[in-house]
Design a protein around this motif. Structure first.
Motif, PDB file in Angstrom:
ATOM      1  N   ALA A 193       0.855  -1.181   0.000  1.00 58.25           N
ATOM      2  CA  ALA A 193       0.000   0.000   0.000  1.00 58.25           C
ATOM      3  C   ALA A 193       0.892   1.232   0.000  1.00 58.25           C
ATOM      4  N   CYS A 194       0.285   2.397  -0.072  1.00 64.97           N
ATOM      5  CA  CYS A 194       1.051   3.632  -0.104  1.00 64.97           C
ATOM      6  C   CYS A 194       1.836   3.799   1.192  1.00 64.97           C
ATOM      7  N   HIS A 195       3.036   4.303   1.053  1.00 64.25           N
ATOM      8  CA  HIS A 195       3.837   4.602   2.246  1.00 64.25           C
ATOM      9  C   HIS A 195       3.093   5.641   3.077  1.00 64.25           C
ATOM     10  N   PRO A 196       3.059   5.485   4.391  1.00 62.02           N
ATOM     11  CA  PRO A 196       2.311   6.434   5.235  1.00 62.02           C
ATOM     12  C   PRO A 196       2.667   7.886   4.941  1.00 62.02           C
ATOM     13  N   GLY A 197       1.644   8.692   4.765  1.00 64.77           N
ATOM     14  CA  GLY A 197       1.840  10.115   4.523  1.00 64.77           C
ATOM     15  C   GLY A 197       2.038  10.498   3.077  1.00 64.77           C
ATOM     16  N   THR A 198       2.038   9.505   2.156  1.00 63.56           N
ATOM     17  CA  THR A 198       2.216   9.809   0.740  1.00 63.56           C
ATOM     18  C   THR A 198       0.906   9.609  -0.017  1.00 63.56           C
ATOM     19  N   ARG A 199       0.852  10.191  -1.204  1.00 62.92           N
ATOM     20  CA  ARG A 199      -0.308  10.074  -2.112  1.00 62.92           C
ATOM     21  C   ARG A 199      -1.600  10.593  -1.483  1.00 62.92           C
ATOM     22  N   SER A 200      -1.499  11.502  -0.532  1.00 62.49           N
ATOM     23  CA  SER A 200      -2.685  11.952   0.195  1.00 62.49           C
ATOM     24  C   SER A 200      -3.695  12.651  -0.704  1.00 62.49           C
ATOM     25  N   ALA A 201      -3.224  13.465  -1.662  1.00 56.51           N
ATOM     26  CA  ALA A 201      -4.153  14.202  -2.527  1.00 56.51           C
ATOM     27  C   ALA A 201      -4.975  13.248  -3.390  1.00 56.51           C
ATOM     28  N   ILE A 202      -4.331  12.241  -3.953  1.00 62.55           N
ATOM     29  CA  ILE A 202      -5.044  11.278  -4.807  1.00 62.55           C
ATOM     30  C   ILE A 202      -6.012  10.440  -3.980  1.00 62.55           C
TER      31      ILE A 202
END
Length: 481
Positions: A79-88
């Protein structure tokens, strides 16, 4: 040749699947998955389901467990690394709550390695936690259970019965009234499994969300197009109140389909592009993962400076990543090798041409160059890519190599392939490419150069080796293709 009671020979003509346990006279006998008829010594199978079998049992046999986001049958896509890809992820969450939605199909697309599967994995897990997830399916090119559309709709339908119990009896009844539904067309299966159960169904707590990842890795372009057209037709009719997230590369045939004016009322596109936000996410990802690598290796006695790898090195890798997570994740797997000094591996990566327009190809070449015995390496990789069915022990058998050779070769490629531990029992788990772009690289002579595996010599040798192992009876056709 099958021998009946009293050693009387009979011919077995199979038109389906099943297990013969015994024969009683000349009357039909029901066995699991099949009905066999013994007529004057000739055996014919006429069914592939039991009369008393429930619709859920029929569905369950066609479920691809390793395609689900939370399956233990495969190492889950990260899954996404914590804190990344938040906008998407915020955009996806917003779309998931639209009731009713002007765009029931959301197409998340972008270039190879930009992180679509990680986003899909994260979104599916979030929907599951909120009680919104109807089902998920992660395609994988060349996989027996995940490489075609055949298991897609049964897998999604079965998950719907679990996630939304109000639909369970209706889906079960739909299968029981048409026991051959799983062998029919995409449109027919959609109507029976995903449309008919919603008719006159009680209100659901939320609109079910289906997540379909890696559409571009599903068999051929014609199948991909047919599947999306069928989904568009269903959702345009309004008969199935679903939200469907589809993730894929930005392939031309899919762009044309999703962006067609006639489909704008049903489909919306969300493109993931390399940008400053992606660079920031990759920088954060690298910094935190290198911190873990430093911690683990220093605990083993490896000497690394407290500020290793340093801000300049991080920025160099962010720049070369060009907004794609695949470059960063491959670097981390390559450097985090328990038999190598991480500082030496990092230096090898940083020495790669900083002005190169193909940094990922350079990285693939660097990893491959670290493996000795290049001829054997190419033969093993060719067998992995061409068959997509063999585990290391079977590769040794097919290529007539000393047992353990493939494991030894592939151990150094843990940054690019997934190899399961040596089996102690007969449990077949093929070698997997961690990313489809590595297979593309190996088959393209202009990209992989001396590491290309698409030559006729390798293919001729593999075909000869396969013929040998088939004639010996060590493996059957189903093991190889």
């Amino acid at each position: 040749m099958l021998r009946l009671d009293g050693d009387r020979p009979a011919r077995l003509q199979t038109q389906g699947t099943g297990n013969v346990v015994r024969i009683e006279g000349d009357r039909p006998v029901q066995f699991q998955n099949s009905t066999f008829h013994n007529v004057a010594g000739n055996m014919n199978v006429s069914h592939t389901t039991n009369v008393g079998e429930s619709g859920l049992d029929i569905l369950l046999r066609a479920v691809s467990l390793d395609a689900m986001h939370d399956s233990a049958e495969r190492p889950a896509d990260p899954a996404c690394h914590p804190g990344t890809r938040s906008a998407i992820l915020e955009e996806l969450d917003k779309w998931s709550f639209e009731q009713p939605s002007d765009s029931p199909i959301l197409w998340l697309h972008g270039c190879a390695g930009i992180g679509k599967s990680a986003i899909a994995q994260q979104f599916a897990a979030s929907c599951h936690d909120r009680g919104q997830l109807g089902g998920s399916f992660f395609f994988k090119r060349g996989s027996v259970s995940r490489g075609t559309w055949r298991n897609l709709l049964p897998t999604l339908a079965y998950q719907l019965t679990v996630a939304f119990p109000q639909l369970g009896p209706r889906i079960q009844r739909a299968v029981e009234t048409d026991r051959l539904v799983l062998g029919k067309t995409i449109h027919h299966q959609l109507e029976k499994l995903l449309v008919q159960p919603f008719r006159n169904a009680p209100p659901l707590a939320s609109r079910p969300i289906l997540v379909i990842d890696g559409l571009d890795e599903c068999e051929d372009r014609g199948t991909q197009t047919a599947l999306i057209r069928a989904l568009i037709d269903v959702l345009r009719s309004g008969d199935a109140p679903l939200h469907i997230l589809v993730c894929s590369r930005s392939e031309p045939h899919l762009l044309e389909l999703f962006q067609a004016p006639d489909n704008s009322e049903v489909c919306r596109g969300l493109e993931i592009r390399p940008d400053d936000a992606a660079d920031s996410d990759i920088g954060r990802y690298l910094t935190e993962e290198f911190s873990q690598i430093r911690l683990i290796h220093t605990s083993r006695g490896t000497m690394l400076e407290d500020d290793w790898p340093g801000e300049n090195s991080i920025q160099n890798m962010v720049y070369k990543s060009s907004g794609t997570f695949i470059y960063a994740s491959t670097i981390l797997r390559y450097i985090d090798d328990e038999y190598s000094h991480p500082a030496e591996r990092l230096e090898a990566v940083l020495r790669l041409d900083p002005a190169s327009l193909t940094p990922l190809d350079d990285l693939y070449t660097q990893v491959l160059s670290s493996i000795p015995n290049k001829p054997t390496l190419l033969r093993v990789l060719h067998a992995v890519v061409e068959t997509r069915r063999l585990d290391p022990e079977e590769i040794d058998l097919v290529l007539r190599m000393r047992r353990g050779t493939s494991h030894a070769i592939l151990r150094g490629l843990h940054a690019l392939v997934r190899v399961h531990p040596v089996r102690t029992i007969r449990y077949h788990i093929p070698v997997e490419l961690l990313h489809a772009s590595f297979g593309d690289f190996l088959m393209d002579s202009q990209r992989s150069l001396s590491f290309c595996i698409s030559g006729e010599d390798l293919l001729d040798t593999l075909v000869h080796d396969m013929a040998h192992v088939l004639l010996s009876g060590s493996l059957g056709p189903d093991d190889l293709w």
